[in-house]
Design a protein around this motif. Structure first.
Motif, PDB file in Angstrom:
ATOM      1  N   ASP A 103      46.240  47.021  49.064  1.00 20.67           N
ATOM      2  CA  ASP A 103      45.273  46.047  48.563  1.00 20.67           C
ATOM      3  C   ASP A 103      44.693  46.575  47.255  1.00 20.67           C
ATOM      4  O   ASP A 103      43.703  47.320  47.255  1.00 20.67           O
ATOM      5  CB  ASP A 103      44.162  45.811  49.591  1.00 20.67           C
ATOM      6  CG  ASP A 103      43.224  44.684  49.188  1.00 20.67           C
ATOM      7  OD1 ASP A 103      43.246  44.284  47.997  1.00 20.67           O
ATOM      8  OD2 ASP A 103      42.467  44.201  50.050  1.00 20.67           O
ATOM      9  N   SER A 235      50.934  42.825  52.911  1.00 24.85           N
ATOM     10  CA  SER A 235      50.727  43.462  51.613  1.00 24.85           C
ATOM     11  C   SER A 235      51.382  42.685  50.484  1.00 24.85           C
ATOM     12  O   SER A 235      50.944  42.776  49.327  1.00 24.85           O
ATOM     13  CB  SER A 235      51.273  44.896  51.642  1.00 24.85           C
ATOM     14  OG  SER A 235      50.559  45.707  52.551  1.00 24.85           O
ATOM     15  N   THR A 238      48.639  40.432  48.949  1.00 26.79           N
ATOM     16  CA  THR A 238      47.649  41.089  48.100  1.00 26.79           C
ATOM     17  C   THR A 238      48.289  41.616  46.822  1.00 26.79           C
ATOM     18  O   THR A 238      47.657  41.622  45.761  1.00 26.79           O
ATOM     19  CB  THR A 238      46.959  42.240  48.866  1.00 26.79           C
ATOM     20  OG1 THR A 238      47.953  43.050  49.510  1.00 26.79           O
ATOM     21  CG2 THR A 238      46.010  41.688  49.908  1.00 26.79           C
ATOM     22  N   ASP A 242      47.421  40.524  42.489  1.00 30.40           N
ATOM     23  CA  ASP A 242      46.935  41.580  41.602  1.00 30.40           C
ATOM     24  C   ASP A 242      47.533  41.399  40.216  1.00 30.40           C
ATOM     25  O   ASP A 242      48.666  41.802  39.951  1.00 30.40           O
ATOM     26  CB  ASP A 242      47.323  42.946  42.172  1.00 30.40           C
ATOM     27  CG  ASP A 242      46.852  44.098  41.302  1.00 30.40           C
ATOM     28  OD1 ASP A 242      45.711  44.030  40.802  1.00 30.40           O
ATOM     29  OD2 ASP A 242      47.623  45.062  41.109  1.00 30.40           O
TER      30      ASP A 242
END
Length: 320
Positions: A103, A235, A238, A242
């Motif tokens: 994260d 994951s 996330t 990003d």
């Protein structure tokens, strides 16, 4: 300037001799809280100089600290730098569940909490602060430096610009499979344990496809340990969110390899980051991720870091 012309870029020669240690050092375990989650790391303090520059370092991928950063704190401390090497939440010795979840947004909070904890200590000088991010941790460290005017320099090792850039560098089939696994994890975790995938695997679908990538023929113990690590498939979600850009004026050195087949961090990842920076240098070395954990790679990288910091940070640690 933020164009690629502002970035220095060169392929470095490999050092032929190991630089001997100059200083002895002590270590202490440090725990700090980030969003009520306990994160832990090791603080290395050299006996000289009296007020050494402080390097804060972490990896952003599961197992990254075991493969790479464990090779560097002792070398950097021996060179006269104080070093705080820590695990972000969900990983290594730090708390948080699900384990090994990636994260990046939460990792930025962990870096900021680590800096706050260090600045609150009376036994360490934080007037000269350097952030050293490894793999995905590089993009995280750069974004932290962009919001902290007291950071003197940034080091990126095998840099990944962002979670989204990592996914974009993979095939469409890879991304589709990843999101399918992520959806399964979201539903499965409502009733039982998370659905996980390996970090590295040569046969099954994994975060890093090592069948055609950077692994050397010799399998190190660190590599073997990392192959046994899995992460929750959520994951992928996330990582996809990003997208932080790396506009910073802080002096930065990005250390990458020359292997264009590296499925973690290819040279163009460093070049892409440097193009958004006003004061960045890219150094390309002929080492894979795994090889960075051993000599001569570790000694070569530390020599480049020491030379970079000698020219950017006022510290007697860089002079014998």
């Amino acid at each position: 300037m933020t164009s690629s012309d502002s970035a220095h870029h060169y392929i470095a020669d490999v050092a032929s001799e190991t630089v001997p240690s100059r200083y002895v050092f002590s270590t202490v375990t440090m725990t700090f809280m980030s969003d009520d989650i306990a994160c832990r790391g090791t603080l290395y303090r050299p006996d000289r100089p009296n007020d050494p520059a402080l390097i804060v370092t972490a990896s952003g991928l599961p197992g990254g600290r075991h493969i790479i950063s464990n090779a560097y704190p002792k070398r950097l401390a021996s060179a006269g730098y104080a070093v705080f090497d820590f695990d972000v939440r969900y990983m290594g010795n730090s708390d948080g569940t699900p384990r090994n979840h990636i994260d990046p947004a939460a990792q930025r909070d962990d870096w900021k909490a680590a800096l706050a904890g260090l600045r609150a200590r009376a036994d360490i000088d934080t007037s000269q602060l350097i952030l050293c991010g490894i793999d995905l941790g590089c993009g995280v460290a750069v974004s932290v430096a962009a919001s902290d005017t007291d950071i003197d320099a940034v080091i990126g090792m095998m840099p990944i610009k962002s979670g989204r850039s990592f996914l974009d560098s993979q095939s469409r089939r890879y991304r589709l499979r990843g999101f399918i696994h992520g959806i399964r994890d979201k539903f499965q975790s409502l009733f039982t344990d998370p659905h996980t995938i390996p970090v590295y695997d040569t046969d099954a679908f994994s975060l890093i496809d090592v069948s055609t990538s950077y692994l050397s023929n010799s399998v190190t113990q660190a590599e073997t340990n990392t192959k046994n690590i899995s992460l929750p498939a959520r994951s992928f979600f996330t990582l996809s969110r990003d997208t932080v850009r790396s506009h910073v004026t802080t002096p930065t050195v990005l250390i990458c390899n020359t292997n264009t087949n590296d499925t973690i961090s290819a040279p163009d990842s460093a070049s892409s980051m440097a193009a958004e920076m006003a004061n960045a240098t890219v150094i390309e070395l002929p080492f894979t991720h795994v090889e960075l954990a051993d000599q001569p790679a570790a000694d070569t990288v530390v020599a480049h870091i020491d030379a970079f910091l000698s020219s950017t940070v006022e510290s007697s640690s860089s002079s014998v």
